[in-house]
Design an enzyme around this catalytic site. Structure first.
Site, PDB file in Angstrom:
ATOM      1  N   SER A  83     -16.011  12.183  11.286  1.00  0.00           N
ATOM      2  CA  SER A  83     -16.067  13.223  10.250  1.00  0.00           C
ATOM      3  C   SER A  83     -16.969  14.373  10.670  1.00  0.00           C
ATOM      4  CB  SER A  83     -16.589  12.658   8.926  1.00  0.00           C
ATOM      5  OG  SER A  83     -15.708  11.702   8.417  1.00  0.00           O
ATOM      6  N   ARG A  91       0.824  -1.202   0.000  1.00  0.00           N
ATOM      7  CA  ARG A  91       0.000   0.000   0.000  1.00  0.00           C
ATOM      8  C   ARG A  91       0.862   1.257   0.000  1.00  0.00           C
ATOM      9  NH1 ARG A  91      -3.872  -0.841   4.996  1.00  0.00           N
ATOM     10  NH2 ARG A  91      -4.547   1.279   4.449  1.00  0.00           N
ATOM     11  N   TYR A 129      -9.136  16.329  -2.263  1.00  0.00           N
ATOM     12  CA  TYR A 129      -9.384  17.398  -1.280  1.00  0.00           C
ATOM     13  C   TYR A 129      -8.405  17.274  -0.135  1.00  0.00           C
ATOM     14  CZ  TYR A 129     -11.926  13.650   1.137  1.00  0.00           C
ATOM     15  OH  TYR A 129     -12.272  12.472   1.723  1.00  0.00           O
ATOM     16  N   PRO A 130      -8.018  18.414   0.452  1.00  0.00           N
ATOM     17  CA  PRO A 130      -7.205  18.390   1.664  1.00  0.00           C
ATOM     18  C   PRO A 130      -8.117  18.446   2.890  1.00  0.00           C
ATOM     19  CG  PRO A 130      -7.286  20.606   0.821  1.00  0.00           C
ATOM     20  CD  PRO A 130      -8.158  19.765  -0.100  1.00  0.00           C
ATOM     21  N   HIS A 176     -14.820   4.739  11.414  1.00  0.00           N
ATOM     22  CA  HIS A 176     -14.696   5.412  10.122  1.00  0.00           C
ATOM     23  C   HIS A 176     -14.275   4.397   9.053  1.00  0.00           C
ATOM     24  CE1 HIS A 176     -14.150   8.876   7.526  1.00  0.00           C
ATOM     25  NE2 HIS A 176     -12.920   8.524   7.252  1.00  0.00           N
TER      26      HIS A 176
END
Lengths: 289, 289, 289, 289, 289
Positions: free
Chosen positions: D244, D152, D166-167, D193
């Site tokens: 999130s 990975r 996106y940051p 998550h």
């Protein structure tokens, strides 16, 4: 009709800060006689705008990339300020200057404590608030205040080598809202703030100007000193004040080295850093501390 | 269907603020006959857009580097506003103007208290809310309101020398959320705000326009006065109001000096600051205070 | 695997908003035959991109300085959208257009209540959540939903004169966090919001598109009406909704006047404001309200 | 000395995202042989930077006005990344590219749970935390982890058609402060998550890279899929996650269509949208999900 | 008058960070002898500004699009800094450099614990705070401190390959307000922060400079290391510190590879990535950790 919740303020010079970058390479490519002609035109114009009854002017070499040159214009009123801006904008030197930032404000002396004192006196004299008699007495007392601080309202720009500028506002946050505080609490906080600044008396000269209604923050602050570390220490120390820590919001800071308009040719030539000004403040500026 | 939680508003002029920097050096380099030709074209166009039934127009010399020239266009509706914008954009003068900012809004007179009063009257007459009869009566009452404030909705731009502009919104914060307040509370706060402004009656003329759905803030505020310190004092004092201190968010402020379109050549020449307008407000503008 | 906390959404057109300023002075300086050639090329390209199965297109004259021309591209999918963007970018007209802003999104019909209803039905039928049988039944129910709202997902761009656009997100603040609310509470709030908008049925046409993952806000909202005051009233009134007042964050707003691509030469010439479109909405657009 | 409060992370590729607008009109005006020469130079350089041990490279056609072309550079380390940037900046193609944005980061595999597990094991073995023996055992366990996730850490860029970037950072707000949470709570939230993302296994490939100390946000996220709606659904669904909804802050989003460097001439010509890549992911990329 | 609530700080080098993009394509188009001449002029000037008593200088190749070249200027005081800026701005190389960002600050060594210790000692000696005797003793103690840390105040710029920079301030939020904490609590938090950084002793070299009053944040932080992952790990780990997690606000981060001014021609040529510096730190720099 006087609002007892609002402190009186007294107003002096109208002020315009203008920040420019300088096209040093484009300037250097000009023929010497062309440089001379532009310099002469510029010096003539700056001469009109410096040190008189109607105008004053300071130039600073700004450190870092925010800009190269700061012009601080003082003018008797907005008409004179508009005139100064127009004179300056027409100069040929503008072909080598790129405007970067500006700030419009009016020199202000806040009268928190004096306002409170006048209220108290009029009350003690048994006058009814906002009665005709009360208003007459209030206006007279304020006029006396204005005469007292007139030297600060109309002082020339402090003649010290190092300078910094920043705009600021008072917070209106969920918890800390300056404009929702009682008048007495605001008086107490401002008095403590003033006391904190006293340690720097003689070391730094501060000019506060108000920009409510004129520009994006509520005040502009100029500080002048003979030592840049003094500027840093003063601002850092006051940040621990109750009023600053809870209620002050600060904008962008910039710093630089003041020089005399007559030294502009040296700045433009880039051959030598302009020398230090004579560090002798006129009496008016001393009074403005 | 009428939402009893929402105050009625009445709408007048469609408004466009346009801010430009002026290439004074480029303009000065033009031959005089070329300047004359461009000025003539511009004045003809501005003549069409000033002081009529379909349009009005104000010009201001802006202080500081945000811009040099502000054009305030009033138009009968969005079609007329689009037309004004297109006429202006086609002028040769645009080669010397750089657009910097703009604002789109519609002149608005809020009717918080009147809405509350009409609701009460219809209720007292025993009408069922939002029934056909109620709606008819409501619409009639509102039309009467509109007739009453028509002079304010369609007033010309106030003819005073000093001007400032800022956009604002009402807060929707964790704690202070205007849009979550009960209707009655909003009425109370707005009434107190109006009372605070009364002290400045005659000293300043205010024009409120709404930009919800049209531009980035909810309202635009133009203030005109014969003394710039009045503008500053008015805005500063109202900041202590309950509604302003807790619920108002302010955008960028700018200020300047209004002059007549006929004086544009003086502005362009840079040879003299345009003189003060005749400070005589027409009756319509006086009504707009 | 279906997440019971997340409402289903159905997706239609891929949408690209592109905002440009127009170099009106540069265009006016072109020879007429050059203008004609560029116009012809542009109209041919726009013809391909308007009103078909694969694309639709709207043009708006934008009010104020944010831009002059808005192009709204609809495309069947991202491949078709990329194609539309590339076709447009190659046009010679681009020499006179300066890109200012854009927005990428996908037309979305949210199914808060339908999702809740399907969950309930499957539960009533005794199916185990996320079992194979449950998933099959869920997918079938959703496909039926999609057929029902297909006209809204694939409606042409509403043919009304006045338009506004703004992006928005749901708040994730300390106190008000949409994404931390229970699913049922979100359903209740969205239902109340929808009820508030019903008063404007027939007066305004709304297009909601989602930009989560594609652009900086979570949704883009286009509103079309025959009267700009309706746009303002609708947005203002909904701001008092519980869901808007507490959970909505709004980006920059812009507004303008829609015109037909065939009228582009009139816009470019600046000689006349483009006339109003025929205000007849096709059935599909009516369904999209 | 190991800080038990901080999860270990393992690091792979150094990554540079570079976003450009393309001067399509300027390019189209070039003579064909000039275009050919520039294309050849570019393809030779890109060939060096794609698919090797030391570098990998992806190109995307970006939708909307944020940019036209995204280059994603992978490099073995910062020296190789600096080399890639310098090679690219010297290409003649740069005369037609305008840099718009960039992002510097390092591919990261977080080891919240593994760190917790190693701590537990070392504690069970009776080792004293941060003793020499403990540190040796810890380092060995971590090296085993690194071997496990090596595929990975060093996977090629996923070869799928649709991409978004996106940051993001973790919040440090008054109430929700990720960095003030206990280690165990952070482990729990990250595990939940990860479970939420599992529903998208096989549908989307995610690459997380860290930018703490290198760029303005703490992480950059690239997502790749064969269907753009999957990207939108994945991001939307995860936004309801506890971690999130309360702790994530997102920057600007952009999306586009990946194509092969060999297709660059098609992109430049504007004559056809580049065709879809072969949608066959190598094993390494599959492992990176 | 000494404010017991404010920790003393000691000041060394005046520092200017200047970030530029490099017009690599314009440079490459220059004739070799022109390149040589400009390089010679530049190297002569940089030679004056590197490694002396009055100035030091570092160059970094910046990764990503924020800029290409970072110049870090150290100067003995603001006069010397202004001189360095003016020398550099006059170089012909500026025709190929575009300024992007800058930062003005003064190298600072904070003395939280030392200030507390001196206070305690003077109190134990029975001196009255702010008495003349107390002030004399305090100033003497501080002068001893300054002598102790002089090597850190005047250390050359650390000679390590990888570098990152970021500005930061302490929070003044509703809940977490550094400037409203008691002095003792601030001492405790800073001591814990310092302990956390100790794990990186020898791996990274940190330079803290203060910008209060000079630039937009309160501090600038430069970190240097032989491994960029160390920079990332150090900043990430400290973010979990109590003082960082609750009280630190960070600005924009940038990173790059330091090289010797003598290697500038290699950077300009783009033919090879500049080689690694000799990683041997002088003693002064080692002391600055």
């Amino acid at each position: 009709m006087h609002n007892p919740n609002v402190p009186e303020t007294l107003h002096g010079w109208s002020i315009l800060h203008r920040l420019y970058t300088f096209d040093r390479r484009g300037w250097a490519a000009l023929a010497p006689e062309r440089q001379s002609a532009i310099q002469s035109e510029t010096l003539r114009a700056l001469g009109q705008l410096e040190g008189g009854e109607r105008h004053d002017l300071a130039l600073c070499q700004v450190l870092g990339g925010k800009g190269d040159l700061m012009f601080i214009h003082y003018a008797r009123d907005f008409e004179a300020l508009a005139e100064a801006e127009m004179i300056f904008s027409g100069l040929e030197l503008n072909d080598y200057l790129q405007p970067r930032d500006s700030y419009v404000s009016v020199l202000e002396v806040g009268r928190h404590r004096a306002t409170a004192r006048i209220h108290e006196e009029l009350h003690d004299r048994g006058l009814e608030a906002n009665s005709a008699e009360w208003i007459g007495a209030f206006d007279q007392a304020l006029a006396e205040e204005e005469a007292t601080v007139s030297a600060r309202l109309w002082a020339q720009i402090p003649r010290r080598r190092f300078w910094c500028f920043y705009p600021m506002s008072k917070k209106r946050d969920d918890t800390w809202n300056w404009y929702a505080l009682p008048f007495e609490e605001r008086c107490r906080l401002m008095a403590a703030h003033g006391a904190g600044a006293k340690a720097y008396h003689g070391l730094a000269t501060q000019v506060i100007s108000s920009s409510t209604g004129f520009d994006d923050w509520e005040w502009g602050v100029d500080l002048f000193s003979d030592d840049p570390i003094v500027l840093k220490k003063l601002i850092y120390e006051l940040r621990f004040d109750e009023v600053s820590s809870h209620y002050a919001e600060f904008g962008s800071f910039m710093t630089g080295l003041r020089f005399s308009p007559a030294q502009l040719p040296e700045f433009l030539s880039g051959r030598a850093v302009p020398r230090l000004l004579e560090v002798k403040e006129p009496e008016l500026a001393a009074a403005a501390r």
